[in-house]
Design an enzyme around this catalytic site. Sequence first.
Site, PDB file in Angstrom:
ATOM      1  N   GLU A   1      -9.575  -4.516  -4.172  1.00 28.36           N
ATOM      2  CA  GLU A   1      -8.886  -3.514  -3.354  1.00 28.36           C
ATOM      3  C   GLU A   1      -9.852  -2.476  -2.773  1.00 28.36           C
ATOM      4  O   GLU A   1      -9.681  -2.014  -1.653  1.00 28.36           O
ATOM      5  CB  GLU A   1      -7.842  -2.785  -4.201  1.00 28.36           C
ATOM      6  CG  GLU A   1      -6.737  -3.667  -4.749  1.00 28.36           C
ATOM      7  CD  GLU A   1      -5.553  -3.781  -3.824  1.00 28.36           C
ATOM      8  OE1 GLU A   1      -5.681  -3.449  -2.634  1.00 28.36           O
ATOM      9  OE2 GLU A   1      -4.483  -4.222  -4.293  1.00 28.36           O
TER      10      GLU A   1
ATOM     11  N   HIS B   1      -8.281  -4.959   0.192  1.00 32.95           N
ATOM     12  CA  HIS B   1      -6.961  -4.344   0.330  1.00 32.95           C
ATOM     13  C   HIS B   1      -6.221  -4.887   1.549  1.00 32.95           C
ATOM     14  O   HIS B   1      -6.788  -4.979   2.634  1.00 32.95           O
ATOM     15  CB  HIS B   1      -7.141  -2.828   0.455  1.00 32.95           C
ATOM     16  CG  HIS B   1      -5.865  -2.055   0.454  1.00 32.95           C
ATOM     17  ND1 HIS B   1      -4.975  -2.087  -0.597  1.00 32.95           N
ATOM     18  CD2 HIS B   1      -5.329  -1.207   1.374  1.00 32.95           C
ATOM     19  CE1 HIS B   1      -3.945  -1.302  -0.317  1.00 32.95           C
ATOM     20  NE2 HIS B   1      -4.131  -0.765   0.875  1.00 32.95           N
TER      21      HIS B   1
ATOM     22  N   SER C   1       0.847  -1.190   0.000  1.00 29.93           N
ATOM     23  CA  SER C   1       0.000   0.000   0.000  1.00 29.93           C
ATOM     24  C   SER C   1       0.887   1.248   0.000  1.00 29.93           C
ATOM     25  O   SER C   1       1.702   1.423  -0.905  1.00 29.93           O
ATOM     26  CB  SER C   1      -0.965  -0.039   1.180  1.00 29.93           C
ATOM     27  OG  SER C   1      -1.947   0.973   1.064  1.00 29.93           O
TER      28      SER C   1
END
Length: 527
Positions: free
Chosen positions: A318, A411, A194
């Site tokens: 995500e 995610h 991320s």
Amino acid sequence: MASIDTPHSAGPQVRTTAGVVRGLVDEFPGIRTWRGVPFGASTGGDNRFRAPRRPRPWRGVRDATRFGPVAPQPTYSWTDRVVGAENCLHLDIVRPDTDEQLPVVVYLHGGSFIMGSSHEPMLRGHQFARAVNCVYVSVNFRLGALGYLDLRSIGDDCVANPALRDQLLALQWVQSNIAQFGGDPTSVTLMGESAGGSAVATLMAAPSARGLFHRAIAQSPPLAMVHSRAQSELWARELVYRMALPRQATLRDLRAEHPHDLVRAGQSMMWRGQGFMHLNSTYAPTVDGTLLPSHPLTAFAAGEQAQVPLLLGTNSDEASFSKLFYMRTSARSRAALRLLSAFDSVEAHRVLEAYSGASERGEFAELLADALFWAPSVRLATGHNPLAPTWMYRFDYAPAALRWLGLGAMHSLELSAIFGDPGASRTSGVTRFGGMEGMAELTDRMQYHWGQFIHHGRPGSEWPPYGPPTDDSPARATMVFDDPTRVEYDPKAAQRRAWADFDMTEWGNGVPDLLQQLGLLVGTPPV
């Protein structure tokens, strides 16, 4: 302040360039660890917003059995409570309890550029270091308004990328010190997820980082969020406003404020500014012309990045949380066009057509996920493959409970498999109800491939590289991690082609009224 004790205390002692640190041995699972090891001095007071400095040397033996403070950040709560301290530049080291020299992994945590730490339960790396057989170094760095804002429009006595410079200093520390911990400084893999994945790609585009790492793993990097000049000036101005300071406030004024008040003001900017829905993140690395001469996507397209083996990928769901946004289909479609047009109003319609207008919940969530993560990652892989070996993955696995909730492979879910600790995941409260069949096998498979890459610069032979077609393979091979795992070639080809000419490097191009207000249109003074 960390304690200094006698040189005769129990625990593995290692001499660093700043002094001796004493760690501990955990017989189960059989690891040595050193926690809260300083690689930089405090970033508070006069050092706030400036480039990091090396730590002050100490005498005696420094206790490195406890984690250091997190960087100042908000908490997961309904209050405005802030935790952390500006004396946050430290790292944690984990390795198997052996004397073998091992390759090194330097890990940069995620957290939307505003939260997280080197020692989150998921990221402590005890199981990972043993399974992969490496020296694992997890890095703490500045966050939010203290680490990811470019305040040069307020004064020149600062740097544009404090957090990025923290990460660079940590890599330099590793080169100088990791051999004393049994790590090989000539075999360093830079890895992150991320915001940390974005940092990995950004450091690949930073000339100052050349030679400090030799392989890279970027998981779900949100590279479209890298700040343009318009974003830098917009958010610097907004911080002053949220701090209730006069418009003529200086960096000295901001340095006089309590760090927790700056964090609170930064949170107010995020939630009330609604920048996220325009893909205008409040915090991110900044194209500053010095440390980061150009946008990472521009650097990769021009072949100006570090030419090291790269493994990268994204998760299939995500942005599944965005299915809850907007009640009406017309509102979703308008929102999608608005966020795309802020970058490229010419190509926005073409992209939107590839997602059938993004009017349905699933289509809107897919578009947002692709805009944030997948499309930039494809751009990275496409630009990198001609220069250095490149492998791409997609993580599709999701426990039954997450599939039932419509969240899927959301995610950061892949971290459970890579680090081998699903109980530390924020979704563990849901996954405990079952539906985790195949997770153990998937963990073994992903750790095998990550380990092969960390040791040899390539994953297992069953994972073909990403690139153009050959006599033996079609184009754009992508390893899909699921139950079962498989290889797909050129997945989502229609959407990939729709993104091909979309300019995702300069937020603000499609917002001329804002550029005029900031004085960034040629010939227009700031309003």
